[in-house]
Design a protein around this motif. Structure first.
Motif, mmCIF file in Angstrom:
data_model
loop_
_atom_site.group_PDB
_atom_site.id
_atom_site.type_symbol
_atom_site.label_atom_id
_atom_site.label_comp_id
_atom_site.label_asym_id
_atom_site.label_seq_id
_atom_site.Cartn_x
_atom_site.Cartn_y
_atom_site.Cartn_z
ATOM 1 N N ILE A 107 0.894 -1.096 -0.036
ATOM 2 C CA ILE A 107 0.002 -0.112 0.098
ATOM 3 C C ILE A 107 0.710 1.390 -0.083
ATOM 4 O O ILE A 107 1.757 1.373 0.864
ATOM 5 N N VAL A 108 0.614 2.281 -0.922
ATOM 6 C CA VAL A 108 1.209 3.355 -0.918
ATOM 7 C C VAL A 108 0.403 4.689 -0.216
ATOM 8 O O VAL A 108 -0.591 4.924 -1.140
ATOM 9 N N SER A 109 0.919 4.981 0.679
ATOM 10 C CA SER A 109 -0.392 5.822 1.213
ATOM 11 C C SER A 109 0.335 6.818 2.232
ATOM 12 O O SER A 109 1.405 6.538 2.859
ATOM 13 N N LEU A 110 -0.063 8.126 2.256
ATOM 14 C CA LEU A 110 0.516 9.261 3.287
ATOM 15 C C LEU A 110 -0.344 9.431 4.511
ATOM 16 O O LEU A 110 -0.186 10.292 5.242
ATOM 17 N N ASP A 111 -1.663 8.585 4.459
ATOM 18 C CA ASP A 111 -2.283 8.844 5.475
ATOM 19 C C ASP A 111 -2.299 7.950 6.807
ATOM 20 O O ASP A 111 -2.276 6.861 6.421
ATOM 21 N N ASP A 112 -1.977 8.521 7.906
ATOM 22 C CA ASP A 112 -1.541 7.880 8.941
ATOM 23 C C ASP A 112 -2.538 6.691 9.466
ATOM 24 O O ASP A 112 -2.202 5.573 9.617
ATOM 25 N N ARG A 113 -3.754 7.002 9.403
ATOM 26 C CA ARG A 113 -4.914 6.029 9.586
ATOM 27 C C ARG A 113 -4.887 5.008 8.800
ATOM 28 O O ARG A 113 -4.978 3.989 9.228
ATOM 29 N N LEU A 114 -4.857 5.275 7.668
ATOM 30 C CA LEU A 114 -4.855 4.165 6.553
ATOM 31 C C LEU A 114 -3.590 3.269 6.492
ATOM 32 O O LEU A 114 -3.770 2.064 6.430
ATOM 33 N N VAL A 115 -2.760 4.009 6.820
ATOM 34 C CA VAL A 115 -1.329 3.092 6.931
ATOM 35 C C VAL A 115 -1.451 2.278 8.295
ATOM 36 O O VAL A 115 -1.137 0.972 7.925
ATOM 37 N N ASP A 116 -1.971 2.762 9.444
ATOM 38 C CA ASP A 116 -2.039 1.915 10.277
ATOM 39 C C ASP A 116 -3.046 0.754 10.168
ATOM 40 O O ASP A 116 -2.519 -0.633 10.631
ATOM 41 N N ALA A 117 -4.193 0.894 9.777
ATOM 42 C CA ALA A 117 -4.972 -0.126 9.377
ATOM 43 C C ALA A 117 -4.608 -1.197 8.363
ATOM 44 O O ALA A 117 -4.635 -2.269 8.295
ATOM 45 N N ALA A 118 -3.926 -0.507 7.358
ATOM 46 C CA ALA A 118 -3.257 -1.503 6.204
ATOM 47 C C ALA A 118 -2.159 -2.291 6.894
ATOM 48 O O ALA A 118 -2.187 -3.491 6.585
ATOM 49 N N GLU A 119 -1.281 -1.872 7.850
ATOM 50 C CA GLU A 119 -0.418 -2.782 8.499
ATOM 51 C C GLU A 119 -1.015 -3.646 9.370
ATOM 52 O O GLU A 119 -0.739 -4.873 9.326
ATOM 53 N N ARG A 120 -2.055 -3.291 9.936
ATOM 54 C CA ARG A 120 -2.900 -4.255 10.770
ATOM 55 C C ARG A 120 -3.627 -5.223 10.011
ATOM 56 O O ARG A 120 -3.792 -6.535 10.588
ATOM 57 N N GLU A 121 -3.697 -5.125 8.796
ATOM 58 C CA GLU A 121 -4.369 -6.128 7.884
ATOM 59 C C GLU A 121 -3.359 -6.989 7.278
ATOM 60 O O GLU A 121 -3.832 -7.748 6.548
ATOM 61 N N GLY A 122 -2.234 -6.564 7.384
ATOM 62 C CA GLY A 122 -1.043 -7.462 6.758
ATOM 63 C C GLY A 122 -0.291 -7.099 5.524
ATOM 64 O O GLY A 122 0.299 -7.692 4.898
ATOM 65 N N PHE A 123 -0.772 -5.731 5.134
ATOM 66 C CA PHE A 123 0.026 -5.271 4.042
ATOM 67 C C PHE A 123 1.105 -4.523 4.357
ATOM 68 O O PHE A 123 1.420 -4.185 5.510
ATOM 69 N N SER A 124 2.274 -4.464 3.419
ATOM 70 C CA SER A 124 3.567 -3.672 3.654
ATOM 71 C C SER A 124 3.072 -2.324 2.967
ATOM 72 O O SER A 124 2.198 -2.188 2.329
ATOM 73 N N VAL A 125 3.652 -1.303 3.926
ATOM 74 C CA VAL A 125 3.206 -0.036 3.414
ATOM 75 C C VAL A 125 4.419 0.757 3.271
ATOM 76 O O VAL A 125 5.596 0.750 3.758
ATOM 77 N N GLU A 126 4.285 1.783 2.030
ATOM 78 C CA GLU A 126 5.461 2.741 1.561
ATOM 79 C C GLU A 126 4.601 3.998 1.474
ATOM 80 O O GLU A 126 3.498 4.107 1.092
ATOM 81 N N PRO A 127 5.379 4.893 1.724
ATOM 82 C CA PRO A 127 6.572 5.226 2.592
ATOM 83 C C PRO A 127 6.635 4.577 4.054
ATOM 84 O O PRO A 127 5.455 5.054 4.508
ATOM 85 N N ALA A 128 7.323 3.751 4.367
ATOM 86 C CA ALA A 128 7.331 3.357 5.623
ATOM 87 C C ALA A 128 7.653 4.283 6.645
ATOM 88 O O ALA A 128 8.262 5.237 6.700
#
Length: 128
Positions: A107-128
């Motif tokens: 997932i490529v996102s700059l939104d902190d809430r979306l990043v947090d949820a994506a990581e909790r769902e098991g996605f890797s996130v960039e920028p980390a």
């Protein structure tokens, strides 16, 4: 129009230019460009270039269309995570696109809430 995270996002795109987006991504991107223009942060030339880049990207990316499975997943995600409606739809589309294996997509996102949820769902996130 270089934002603070532009380099990290550009590097991720150069690493993997295959883009999978939810159906409203083009409108969200256009909204961001228009907002920056209204704020006076973009010249006419830079705005034009941004829309040309958006058009080029949109012509090449793959889209997850709105469907019952996306809506059902988005509703579930809203109960589990601190997300706004559009963010839950984005994450739901990513879950559908990952075919049940979030570890296969970044997932490529700059939104902190979306990043947090994506990581909790098991996605890797960039920028980390």
């Amino acid at each position: 129009m270089a934002e603070s995270a532009s380099e990290a996002v550009r590097a991720e795109y150069e690493r993997d230019p295959a883009i999978l987006v939810w159906w409203a991504t083009e409108v969200e991107c256009a909204s961001a460009v228009a907002r920056r223009e209204r704020e006076g942060a973009l010249t006419v030339r830079v705005r034009r270039e941004a829309f040309e880049r958006l058009d080029s990207l949109a012509a090449a990316w793959s889209e997850i269309q709105p469907a019952g499975a996306v809506r059902r997943a988005a509703r579930r995600l809203l109960r589990l995570h601190d997300l706004r409606a559009a963010d839950s739809l984005q994450l739901a589309a990513a879950l559908l696109g990952s075919e049940g294996d979030p570890a296969t997509l970044t997932i490529v996102s700059l939104d902190d809430r979306l990043v947090d949820a994506a990581e909790r769902e098991g996605f890797s996130v960039e920028p980390a």
